[in-house]
Design an enzyme around this catalytic site. Structure first.
Site, PDB file in Angstrom:
ATOM      1  N   THR A   1       0.755  -1.274   0.051  1.00 28.11           N
ATOM      2  CA  THR A   1       0.166   0.062  -0.204  1.00 28.11           C
ATOM      3  C   THR A   1       1.035   1.219   0.043  1.00 28.11           C
ATOM      4  O   THR A   1       2.134   1.239   0.069  1.00 28.11           O
ATOM      5  CB  THR A   1      -0.964   0.095   1.408  1.00 28.11           C
ATOM      6  OG1 THR A   1      -1.911   0.956   1.061  1.00 28.11           O
ATOM      7  CG2 THR A   1      -0.276   0.292   2.431  1.00 28.11           C
ATOM      8  N   ASN A   2       0.371   2.365  -0.116  1.00 24.71           N
ATOM      9  CA  ASN A   2       0.974   3.701   0.104  1.00 24.71           C
ATOM     10  C   ASN A   2       0.633   4.486   1.251  1.00 24.71           C
ATOM     11  O   ASN A   2      -0.613   4.020   1.726  1.00 24.71           O
ATOM     12  CB  ASN A   2       0.489   4.767  -1.163  1.00 24.71           C
ATOM     13  CG  ASN A   2       1.183   4.392  -2.379  1.00 24.71           C
ATOM     14  OD1 ASN A   2       2.241   3.560  -2.291  1.00 24.71           O
ATOM     15  ND2 ASN A   2       0.589   4.663  -3.296  1.00 24.71           N
ATOM     16  N   ARG A   3       1.344   5.494   1.862  1.00 23.40           N
ATOM     17  CA  ARG A   3       0.938   6.243   2.949  1.00 23.40           C
ATOM     18  C   ARG A   3      -0.093   7.179   2.695  1.00 23.40           C
ATOM     19  O   ARG A   3       0.267   7.873   1.612  1.00 23.40           O
ATOM     20  CB  ARG A   3       2.297   6.644   3.674  1.00 23.40           C
ATOM     21  CG  ARG A   3       2.998   5.839   4.317  1.00 23.40           C
ATOM     22  CD  ARG A   3       4.323   6.397   5.022  1.00 23.40           C
ATOM     23  NE  ARG A   3       4.002   7.466   5.987  1.00 23.40           N
ATOM     24  CZ  ARG A   3       5.194   8.253   6.564  1.00 23.40           C
ATOM     25  NH1 ARG A   3       6.212   8.058   6.231  1.00 23.40           N
ATOM     26  NH2 ARG A   3       4.710   8.956   7.243  1.00 23.40           N
TER      27      ARG A   3
ATOM     28  N   ALA B   1      -3.797   8.100  -3.401  1.00 21.64           N
ATOM     29  CA  ALA B   1      -2.480   7.598  -3.618  1.00 21.64           C
ATOM     30  C   ALA B   1      -2.728   6.321  -3.941  1.00 21.64           C
ATOM     31  O   ALA B   1      -2.532   5.340  -3.195  1.00 21.64           O
ATOM     32  CB  ALA B   1      -1.825   7.659  -2.319  1.00 21.64           C
ATOM     33  N   VAL B   2      -2.878   6.024  -5.207  1.00 18.80           N
ATOM     34  CA  VAL B   2      -2.918   4.794  -5.942  1.00 18.80           C
ATOM     35  C   VAL B   2      -1.815   3.940  -6.059  1.00 18.80           C
ATOM     36  O   VAL B   2      -0.547   4.535  -6.308  1.00 18.80           O
ATOM     37  CB  VAL B   2      -3.718   4.872  -7.363  1.00 18.80           C
ATOM     38  CG1 VAL B   2      -4.033   3.605  -8.063  1.00 18.80           C
ATOM     39  CG2 VAL B   2      -4.615   5.932  -7.720  1.00 18.80           C
TER      40      VAL B   2
END
Ligand code: CTP
Length: 421
Positions: free
Chosen positions: A231-233, A298-299
């Site tokens: 995932t992204n932050r 934030a894909v």
């Protein structure tokens, strides 16, 4: 934090709700932080907690009766009180007080003060009631009106209610209320700066009324197996603020959100997704009918080619694990390619070197109209904070820097840039 509260005059409004007892904790906490606290209660609130308790905790007289002889101080007391305070919070706020404030029915001291507040004094409302009441069309309609009047709404928490039902309606924990007050008090200077210089609420309202806005927000999660993911932050706060402000300005909002820990704004159509692929499908499907797309999510840029079933065992993997990733579909690029002349597409960029240059390149590569640039090198910028420092670039060559602002103000500045494009 106590610096922000020191000598600030805060009016705490208390209404008839079972959560009224919690106002005692709020008053005590605000006093501890150094604020001067004045409590105003509706008559129904006194059925749940006594004025004497709140008078003791606030060390100031509590007003319940609008015509109380001791409160008059030469007449027009409500105007003096409203003008002299720095902020008013109504916690808990009942359905009936909500509706009175939304429509200006000043039949008690609390609603009279709330209505008399000058525009620069923030009003925070924390609704607390049973979920059936909170979700009723009347309460939701009144909340929408209050949001569009610039009132800050703290969404109620989900959980078990005093009726035994489970759902949204609980007064949030006191630290959440105190945090919200602190955020608003500390950003008051920037808010008035932004209000004066960067947007005009009236013209925004007439521009966005009945327009359709698509917003993507939060991270996506890309499964490695059924337990692990990439995932992204991202907290989703920026996208949620854009959705909230668009709705406040009268737009129909579709919010496509990855997994986040914040409550959705009232009155938006929320589509929950997990993966980049799901966000892509939902965005492409809904974009056609929209006037504007603001893609703040934030894909994840890459996703595992193979997603294992169940949970991979370490003993089967060994010491090293190689995961083959493939690029996800670029929602911003494909939406930009699909757009008609009348549609405006805004994307985000987080850069850490050659920010403006890379931002312009990203704008051209993704073929969008506007890029909101977050700089990793600036303090208070980007993901997981309440504040943001943004630069807005557009395809017509405009480049504008903004001061650090609360994300709600950044949202209004972004909406203003779209209006002016
Ligand atoms: N975005 C998107 N779909 C993706 C990846 C990104 O819609 N699969 C959008 C984001 O929502 C954001 C913008 O593209 O609005 C910027 O994304 P970013 O990942 O920073 O851009 P890239 O060019 O993909 O990445 P890099 O910074 O590595 O060049």
């Amino acid at each position: 934090m106590s610096e922000i509260f020191k000598n600030k005059k805060i009016i705490v409004g208390v209404t008839g709700s079972i959560a009224a007892y919690k106002s005692a904790h709020l008053v005590r906490e605000l006093k501890k932080l150094g604020a001067e606290v004045f409590v105003i209660m509706t008559p129904s609130a006194t059925e749940f907690i006594t004025p004497l308790t709140l008078e003791n905790l606030s060390r100031n007289p509590v007003t319940v009766d609008m015509f109380d002889k001791n409160a008059q101080s030469g007449g027009a007391w409500h105007i003096h009180a409203a003008n002299e305070c720095d902020l008013m919070i109504i916690a808990p706020c009942s359905a009936s007080t909500l509706s009175k404030i939304a429509t200006g029915i000043c039949d008690n001291a609390l609603v009279t003060i709330a209505t008399a507040l000058p525009p620069e004094v923030p009003l925070i409302i924390a609704p607390a009631m049973d979920s059936t009441m909170f979700l009723s069309p009347a309460v939701q309609r009144n909340l929408k009106t209050l949001l569009s009047d610039g009132v800050h709404i703290i969404q109620p928490a989900n959980g078990e209610l005093s009726s035994g039902l489970i759902g949204p309606g609980r007064l949030p924990e006191i630290d959440i209320l105190v945090n919200e007050i602190s955020k608003i008090l500390s950003s008051k200077t920037e808010i008035s700066f932004a209000t004066n210089k960067h947007y005009n609420l009236e013209s925004l309202r007439s521009f966005y009324e009945n327009k359709k806005v698509l917003v993507t927000a939060g991270p996506t999660i890309e499964k490695i197996d059924d337990v692990r993911y990439l995932t992204n932050r991202s907290s989703g706060k920026m996208g949620y603020a854009i959705a909230e402000k668009s709705s406040m300005l009268g737009a129909d909002v579709i919010l496509i959100s990855g997994p986040v820990k914040i409550a959705p704004p009232a009155n938006v159509k929320l589509i929950n997704v997990e993966s980049a692929e799901e966000m892509y499908e939902a965005s492409i499907k809904n974009f056609k009918s929209c006037d504007f797309a603001i893609l703040s999510a934030a894909v994840a840029d890459f996703t595992p080619i193979v997603k294992a079933q169940g949970k991979m065992k370490k003993e089967d993997i060994g010491n090293e694990l190689t995961i083959h990733l493939t690029q996800t579909k670029d929602i911003l690029l494909d939406i930009s390619k699909l757009r008609k002349k009348s549609q405006i597409v805004t994307g985000f960029a987080l850069e850490h070197v050659n920010e403006i240059e890379n931002g312009i390149k990203k704008l051209q590569r993704k073929k969008c109209d506007i890029i909101v640039l977050n700089s990793m090198s600036k303090e208070n910028s980007g993901f997981e904070t309440d504040m943001n420092t943004i630069t807005i670039l557009d395809a017509k060559g405009v480049i504008k820097d903004y001061p650090t602002m609360d994300k709600s103000d950044c949202a209004l500045v972004i909406l203003e840039s779209i209006k002016n494009y």
